[in-house]
Design a protein around this motif. Structure first.
Motif, PDB file in Angstrom:
ATOM      1  N   GLU A  60       0.818  -1.203   0.000  1.00  0.00           N
ATOM      2  CA  GLU A  60       0.000   0.000   0.000  1.00  0.00           C
ATOM      3  C   GLU A  60       0.860   1.265   0.000  1.00  0.00           C
ATOM      4  O   GLU A  60       0.500   2.269  -0.631  1.00  0.00           O
ATOM      5  N   ALA A  63       2.058   1.753  -3.515  1.00  0.00           N
ATOM      6  CA  ALA A  63       0.945   2.203  -4.353  1.00  0.00           C
ATOM      7  C   ALA A  63       0.647   3.684  -4.131  1.00  0.00           C
ATOM      8  O   ALA A  63       0.278   4.404  -5.063  1.00  0.00           O
ATOM      9  N   LEU A 129      -5.687   3.457   2.510  1.00  0.00           N
ATOM     10  CA  LEU A 129      -5.378   2.737   1.268  1.00  0.00           C
ATOM     11  C   LEU A 129      -6.038   1.365   1.270  1.00  0.00           C
ATOM     12  O   LEU A 129      -5.946   0.624   2.257  1.00  0.00           O
ATOM     13  N   GLU A 130      -6.695   1.072   0.180  1.00  0.00           N
ATOM     14  CA  GLU A 130      -7.365  -0.208  -0.057  1.00  0.00           C
ATOM     15  C   GLU A 130      -8.528  -0.390   0.913  1.00  0.00           C
ATOM     16  O   GLU A 130      -9.424   0.450   0.915  1.00  0.00           O
ATOM     17  N   ASN A 152      -8.009   3.797  -3.667  1.00  0.00           N
ATOM     18  CA  ASN A 152      -7.420   2.595  -4.272  1.00  0.00           C
ATOM     19  C   ASN A 152      -8.106   1.338  -3.710  1.00  0.00           C
ATOM     20  O   ASN A 152      -7.494   0.289  -3.530  1.00  0.00           O
ATOM     21  N   GLN A 183     -11.141   0.714  -7.220  1.00  0.00           N
ATOM     22  CA  GLN A 183     -10.291   0.409  -8.371  1.00  0.00           C
ATOM     23  C   GLN A 183     -11.123  -0.001  -9.578  1.00  0.00           C
ATOM     24  O   GLN A 183     -10.772   0.328 -10.712  1.00  0.00           O
ATOM     25  N   ASN A 206      -6.687   2.144 -10.470  1.00  0.00           N
ATOM     26  CA  ASN A 206      -5.646   1.646  -9.571  1.00  0.00           C
ATOM     27  C   ASN A 206      -4.459   2.591  -9.570  1.00  0.00           C
ATOM     28  O   ASN A 206      -3.899   2.903 -10.630  1.00  0.00           O
ATOM     29  N   LEU A 207      -4.059   3.038  -8.391  1.00  0.00           N
ATOM     30  CA  LEU A 207      -2.924   3.957  -8.289  1.00  0.00           C
ATOM     31  C   LEU A 207      -1.654   3.369  -8.873  1.00  0.00           C
ATOM     32  O   LEU A 207      -0.792   4.104  -9.373  1.00  0.00           O
ATOM     33  N   LYS A 208      -1.534   2.049  -8.818  1.00  0.00           N
ATOM     34  CA  LYS A 208      -0.309   1.433  -9.334  1.00  0.00           C
ATOM     35  C   LYS A 208      -0.199   1.523 -10.849  1.00  0.00           C
ATOM     36  O   LYS A 208       0.886   1.324 -11.397  1.00  0.00           O
ATOM     37  N   ALA A 406      -5.377   7.557 -12.231  1.00  0.00           N
ATOM     38  CA  ALA A 406      -6.014   7.341 -10.930  1.00  0.00           C
ATOM     39  C   ALA A 406      -5.459   8.296  -9.872  1.00  0.00           C
ATOM     40  O   ALA A 406      -6.212   8.828  -9.044  1.00  0.00           O
ATOM     41  N   THR A 407      -4.148   8.533  -9.905  1.00  0.00           N
ATOM     42  CA  THR A 407      -3.533   9.402  -8.892  1.00  0.00           C
ATOM     43  C   THR A 407      -4.108  10.807  -8.959  1.00  0.00           C
ATOM     44  O   THR A 407      -4.482  11.389  -7.932  1.00  0.00           O
TER      45      THR A 407
END
Length: 674
Positions: A60, A63, A129-130, A152, A183, A206-208, A406-407
């Motif tokens: 996390e 991410a 996060l998540e 996320n 996500q 998804n931030l990733k 996403a960010t």
């Protein structure tokens, strides 16, 4: 949150510390910083009234890196605190952000621990996060009107079933969540089915997907690749039960590629030793990253026993196996190797990231295996067919090429949530204040933009009197002193007890953390209200003094509002104009719209300046509150204060220009207009 949950979490708290002690035998960091697990640590003032970002572990934190960087860049006047559960995430937070962030372990979710945590940090926003949702944490946030954003967010069907199964235990948690940035659409649907309001759940991606591999990592990977000049395989984030399978597959591969190098990276630091033992037991020659030794030509395995370097190993490898997937662990996120353009192999146990792997499989961007033999065959196939290897990586990259953004989307959501309390660039926040301790038992906070320094003398009326800077006083429960301090007019107020208690204990209060004390709490709140553009005094300095044996005493310095008088004094002189009453009503409504509860709203604490602008003062024991009926009670308290002063004036045969039927509707009209 139910009584059963509160009881259960208290009962298992000792077990948590037993668990930490057991894990510390392999990872000593687990036995450190235990007070934070119960929110018993000291917290610097600069960490208060900021943003808390909870990243439970390493994944996390990685991410959230881009999002955290944006927050740090755009809100340099706010403290940012990263919380986590694991020492590895704590170590990574320091490595990635240094002293630009504070770090703390999120405490165990007991009512007392979470109450202390929110008392000490007093956050203006919590970002999770998540899907790390804790009932006591959410309850404290809701009671204090602190927005909670889950970003996320991912929720598998398996996890959704668990929430439904235990809903009787955790209680109705969703009303405490302000917003969820999911996500995927499937995750959004599951949250809504669990009870989250549909308008508060959006799909942001998804931030990733926005993860960028730095030039430094690319350059270091290229340097190592040239230095080694070998085929390189990576087994990343492996768990118990996988090391042996991976090493078995590598043994089979060596028949065809005897010079290949395997990089083995166990998922958790406490597994580093187990990884080394497995390598030695399998009979391979190896070198550990932690040794600092170069990888020799005869080394067959490289043990990646370090933190924060997984992305480098992905960038270095010709093919990557993503662990946690040959066993029923649920897999790990494959987007990092996709970002480094590294072909991905995974086991079949991928329920934690099912949506991502479904897309990779549909795009022919991943190879799925079930056991060591299949892993060896897939490695061999990809190494023998460079074109297939490249095609696999290209397909994966193309599948997610349009998923970036996403960010920025999540950051826009955060900006919108923070907009209430992020005013002009000239706003002052607690993060900008300075702290000094002139004695062991004394703490001073002050604004260095107003005072170049601050000493105990500044809170002593006799000091100012000796310098001929006392310009007047105001009386109420006690005397407050008006001070002429160069270009600043200041008001010095000592905190006194009221009621019957005050007759035997004039100015001592029950001891509590410095940041929660009367003066510091008012100081912090005034800063926040001014940041929101509310007409309140500017706080300049505050003092906390631990009293001998028991309790503490407190003082505050605020700027005087120029050319202003309180409504009580004005009503002793004249009637107020209609627009003045309406102005008073409007400023009260502004306060209430920002969910600010004024504990002593009366005609002495409402002021009008020469321009007719209304102000509110004296925020001792005031706070930001969640929704409730307190607004109407606030208004009724103010009405009672006018009636009381009229009665006293009548009994003393004095003038008080207040008529309820004439004046009160005008104030209410102003209140209702906003």
């Amino acid at each position: 949150m139910t009584f059963a949950y509160r009881l259960l979490i208290r009962c298992i708290t000792p077990l948590v510390f037993i668990y930490l002690w057991v894990r510390s035998r392999k990872a000593p960091a687990y036995r450190q910083r235990w007070p934070e697990r119960l929110a018993l640590q000291d917290v610097p003032v600069q960490a208060r009234d900021g943003i808390i970002i909870h990243c439970v572990s390493v994944g996390e934190t990685v991410a959230a890196k881009g999002l955290i960087e944006q927050i740090l860049n755009d809100y340099p006047h706010l403290g940012v605190t990263l919380t986590s559960m694991t020492p590895t995430a704590a170590e990574l937070a320091v490595k990635l952000f240094g002293d630009r962030v504070f770090h703390a372990y999120l405490p165990i979710d007991t009512p007392g621990s979470m109450r202390r945590f929110f008392d000490k940090f007093a956050p203006r926003l919590v970002v999770i996060l998540e899907t790390e949702l804790w009932p006591c944490m959410l309850q404290q946030a809701q009671q204090r009107a602190v927005p909670v954003m889950v970003v996320n967010a991912r929720l598998s069907e398996r996890s959704a079933k668990s929430y439904r199964k235990y809903s009787w235990l955790v209680g109705p948690i969703w009303p405490a969540v302000t917003a969820i940035a999911a996500q995927t659409q499937a995750t959004r649907t599951r949250f809504i089915e669990l009870g989250m309001s549909s308008e508060r759940v959006v799909v942001r991606g998804n931030l990733k997907h926005d993860f960028q591999v730095s030039h430094e990592i690319k350059a270091e990977a290229e340097r190592l690749r040239e230095q080694l000049n070998r085929l390189i395989l990576l087994a990343a984030s492996t768990h118990d039960g996988e090391d042996e399978q991976v090493l078995s597959a590598f043994r089979k591969l060596q028949k065809h590629h005897p010079s290949a190098l395997l990089i083995l990276v166990p998922r958790h630091p406490e597994r580093f030793e187990a990884g080394a033992e497995a390598i030695a037991k399998a009979g391979f020659t190896y070198v550990r990253r932690s040794s600092g030794e170069d990888i020799a030509s005869q080394s067959q395995v490289f043990l990646g026993d370090s933190m924060g370097e997984l992305l480098l190993w992905y960038a270095l490898a010709d093919v990557a196996f993503v662990g946690g997937s040959l066993i029923e662990r649920g897999g790990h996120n494959p987007l990092e190797p996709v970002a480094t353009h590294t072909p991905v192999i995974s086991g079949c146990h991928i329920f934690n990231f099912q949506d991502i792997y479904d897309r990779l499989q549909q795009a022919n961007g991943v190879m799925m295996v079930s056991n060591a033999d299949q892993l060896a065959n897939s490695w061999h196939q990809l190494l023998e067919q460079p074109a297939l290897c490249k095609q696999l990586a290209d397909n994966a990259a193309q599948e997610f090429a349009n998923d970036q953004g996403a960010t920025n989307a999540v950051f826009s959501d955060i900006r919108a949530t923070l907009s209430v309390f992020t005013g002009a660039a000239t706003s002052r926040t607690v993060f900008m204040m300075q702290t000094v301790k002139p004695t062991r038992d004394t703490t001073l906070w002050f604004d260095p933009e107003v005072l170049s320094d601050c000493t105990n003398d500044y809170f002593d009326p006799e000091y100012w009197r000796a310098h001929n800077q006392i310009k007047g006083s105001a009386t109420g429960r006690s005397t407050a002193w008006f001070i002429d301090a160069a270009e600043h007019g200041l008001l010095l107020r000592h905190y006194y007890r009221g009621g019957l208690v005050g007759k035997v204990n004039t100015d001592r209060f029950k001891r509590e953390p410095v940041a929660s004390s009367r003066a510091m709490a008012e100081f912090s709140l005034l800063l926040k209200l001014r940041e929101a553009g509310l007409p309140v005094p500017r706080p300049v300095a505050a003092r906390y003094v631990k009293a001998p044996i028991w309790g503490y005493r407190a003082d505050i310095l605020v700027e005087v509002i120029p050319n202003a008088q309180d409504t009580f004094k004005l009503l002793q002189q004249r009637q107020l104009e209609s627009h003045e009453w309406e102005s008073l009503g409007q400023v009260i409504k502004q306060l209430h719209n920002h969910q600010v509860y004024h504990s002593d709203l009366n005609c002495h604490n409402l002021m009008l300046d020469n321009a007719g602008k209304a102000w509110i003062v004296d925020f001792d024991k005031c706070e930001i509150r969640a929704e409730g009926d307190w607004r109407e009670k606030n208004i009724q308290r103010l009405l009672r204060s006018f009636r009381k002063e009229l009665t006293k004036a009548t009994e003393a045969n004095q003038v008080f220009h207040w008529d309820e039927t004439r004046d009160w509707p005008k104030l209410i009209a102003g209140y209702s207009r906003i």
